[in-house]
Motif scaffolding. Structure first.
Motif, short mmCIF file in Angstrom:
data_model
loop_
_atom_site.label_atom_id
_atom_site.label_comp_id
_atom_site.label_asym_id
_atom_site.label_seq_id
_atom_site.Cartn_x
_atom_site.Cartn_y
_atom_site.Cartn_z
N ILE A 132 -9.08 -7.13 -9.63
CA ILE A 132 -8.50 -8.34 -10.90
C ILE A 132 -7.19 -7.76 -12.34
CG2 ILE A 132 -9.23 -9.22 -13.18
CD1 ILE A 132 -12.83 -8.96 -12.26
N ALA A 133 -7.55 -6.56 -12.77
CA ALA A 133 -6.24 -6.16 -13.62
C ALA A 133 -4.57 -5.94 -12.91
CB ALA A 133 -6.54 -5.03 -14.22
N LEU A 134 -4.52 -5.72 -11.08
CA LEU A 134 -3.37 -5.64 -10.45
C LEU A 134 -3.37 -7.54 -10.03
CD1 LEU A 134 -3.70 -3.01 -7.91
CD2 LEU A 134 -2.37 -2.64 -10.09
N ASN A 135 -4.05 -8.46 -9.98
CA ASN A 135 -3.86 -9.28 -9.44
C ASN A 135 -3.04 -9.65 -10.42
OD1 ASN A 135 -4.33 -10.05 -6.69
ND2 ASN A 135 -6.42 -9.81 -6.91
N SER A 136 -4.30 -9.90 -11.47
CA SER A 136 -3.36 -10.12 -13.19
C SER A 136 -2.17 -9.91 -13.06
CB SER A 136 -4.24 -10.36 -14.39
OG SER A 136 -4.17 -10.84 -15.48
N LEU A 173 -4.68 3.82 -16.12
CA LEU A 173 -3.53 4.26 -15.72
C LEU A 173 -3.41 4.24 -14.38
CD1 LEU A 173 -6.51 7.86 -15.82
CD2 LEU A 173 -3.83 7.33 -16.16
N THR A 174 -3.75 3.06 -13.57
CA THR A 174 -3.10 1.96 -12.57
C THR A 174 -2.30 1.61 -13.56
OG1 THR A 174 -5.12 2.38 -11.52
CG2 THR A 174 -3.84 0.17 -10.48
N LEU A 175 -2.32 1.26 -14.16
CA LEU A 175 -1.06 0.17 -13.97
C LEU A 175 0.01 1.06 -14.76
CD1 LEU A 175 -2.83 -2.74 -16.43
CD2 LEU A 175 -1.87 -2.34 -14.08
N TRP A 176 -0.04 1.83 -15.68
CA TRP A 176 0.96 2.97 -15.78
C TRP A 176 1.75 3.72 -14.92
CZ3 TRP A 176 -3.02 5.77 -19.84
CH2 TRP A 176 -2.05 4.15 -21.77
N ILE A 177 0.77 3.89 -13.94
CA ILE A 177 1.68 4.78 -12.68
C ILE A 177 2.00 4.00 -11.97
CG2 ILE A 177 1.22 6.29 -10.46
CD1 ILE A 177 -1.54 7.49 -12.25
N SER A 178 1.53 2.85 -11.77
CA SER A 178 2.35 1.98 -10.64
C SER A 178 3.12 1.19 -11.58
CB SER A 178 1.35 1.11 -10.38
OG SER A 178 0.97 -0.12 -11.63
N ARG A 179 3.37 1.41 -12.78
CA ARG A 179 4.60 0.68 -13.29
C ARG A 179 5.52 1.65 -12.79
NH1 ARG A 179 3.05 -0.89 -19.12
NH2 ARG A 179 4.80 0.71 -19.67
N ALA A 225 0.62 -1.01 0.04
CA ALA A 225 -0.13 -0.24 -0.39
C ALA A 225 0.79 1.24 -0.11
CB ALA A 225 -1.05 0.09 0.94
N ARG A 226 1.53 1.25 0.77
CA ARG A 226 2.40 2.20 1.22
C ARG A 226 3.37 2.59 -0.96
NH1 ARG A 226 7.24 2.41 5.10
NH2 ARG A 226 5.40 2.85 6.56
N THR A 227 4.00 1.28 -1.21
CA THR A 227 4.27 1.96 -2.37
C THR A 227 3.43 2.74 -3.41
OG1 THR A 227 5.84 0.49 -2.59
CG2 THR A 227 5.45 1.28 -4.52
N LEU A 228 1.64 1.73 -3.53
CA LEU A 228 1.12 2.00 -4.72
C LEU A 228 -0.62 2.94 -4.26
CD1 LEU A 228 1.54 -1.56 -5.89
CD2 LEU A 228 2.52 0.51 -6.80
N PHE A 229 -0.48 3.26 -2.78
CA PHE A 229 -2.04 3.62 -3.22
C PHE A 229 -1.88 5.22 -3.49
CE2 PHE A 229 -4.13 6.85 -0.31
CZ PHE A 229 -5.23 6.53 0.11
N MET A 230 -0.46 5.84 -3.74
CA MET A 230 -0.92 7.01 -4.63
C MET A 230 -1.47 6.94 -5.96
SD MET A 230 -1.51 10.45 -3.89
CE MET A 230 -0.45 10.49 -2.04
#
Length: 257
Positions: free
Chosen positions: A144-148, A239-245, A89-94
């Motif tokens: 689902i997307a993050l898990n996958s 957006l979630t996948l792009w930013i989390s990368r 959570a600390r890494t990906l919450f934002m």
């Protein structure tokens, strides 16, 4: 035509339906009985509290209060998504929060401003329920997307490293995992849209009909909401996948956790 009110005694009869799923969950030792009962209890308490609060929220209808409520919903949705995926959570919450916020604002401005067109875009009676519906579907799609994405990346790390070693950029090497995440996230929604009206009457449409709206009005809202939910969920997942990368990969394409 007024909606038939459900008395508390009749609600208790409705809760008896939980006996069926809890029995089979117990019989097959799934370990989900306690979670099911707690979830049902939480849902009931939360919805009654929210219903009580929304009465006043709709009455006050203050812009700052409506926006504050949406921000709170985004924070809860982001925390829930990361909790269900077991990602840091600390890494990906934002990253998740920004994706939810940007997606929601884009779709709300478009849908409320150009399609529904209330007197005020941020009027509580439209802004709060529609935003909540969109966020709920965003949450499901992102889990689902993050898990996958991260699950398949961990399982197929050799493929990822092979692609990097053969000259692919980190973005190109991640494309197969992005594709799989999108397919798994949106296959159920596409299947649901394809048969809507034939094998199921969706909740929004049913709720409006029970509330006294004509079927033709309810159908228009349901069609527009399904398209809106699909578009917003796709935007938020990307957006979630792009930013989390950016948060989880270094400049050489290696994961930081």
């Amino acid at each position: 035509m007024e909606t038939i009110n459900i008395g508390y005694g009749h609600m208790a009869l409705g809760f008896l339906l939980l006996i069926i799923p809890t029995y089979f969950l117990y019989r097959y030792r799934t370990g989900l009985v306690k979670d099911t009962l707690i979830a049902a209890l939480r849902m009931t308490i939360q919805l009654f509290l929210i219903g009580f609060y929304l009465e006043y929220l709709f009455l006050w209808d203050k812009l700052w209060l409506n926006l504050l409520w949406i921000l709170l919903m985004i924070i809860i949705a982001s925390s829930t998504a990361l909790k269900r995926t077991h990602l840091p959570a600390r890494t990906l919450f934002m990253a998740v929060s920004v994706a939810f916020l940007v997606s929601l604002l884009i779709i709300d401005f478009y849908f409320l401003g150009l399609v529904v067109r209330p007197e005020k875009i941020f009027t509580a009676r439209y802004f709060i329920p529609i935003s909540g519906m969109i966020l709920g579907n965003m949450l499901s799609a992102n889990v689902i997307a993050l898990n996958s994405f991260y699950g398949s990346l961990n399982r197929e790390r050799q493929l990822y490293l092979y692609l990097l070693g053969n000259g692919a950029s980190p973005s190109e090497a991640l494309t197969p995992f992005m594709r799989e995440a999108l397919i798994k996230s949106f296959n159920p929604t596409i299947a649901s849209m394809a048969v809507m009206g034939l094998i199921a009457l969706p909740g929004t449409m049913t709720g409006q009909i029970l509330g006294g709206s004509s079927p033709s009005v309810a159908i228009k809202y349901q069609i527009m909401l399904m398209i809106t939910i699909f578009a917003s969920s796709l935007i938020s997942v990307l957006l979630t996948l792009w930013i989390s990368r950016k948060k989880t990969f270094d400049k050489y394409g290696m994961t930081k956790f």
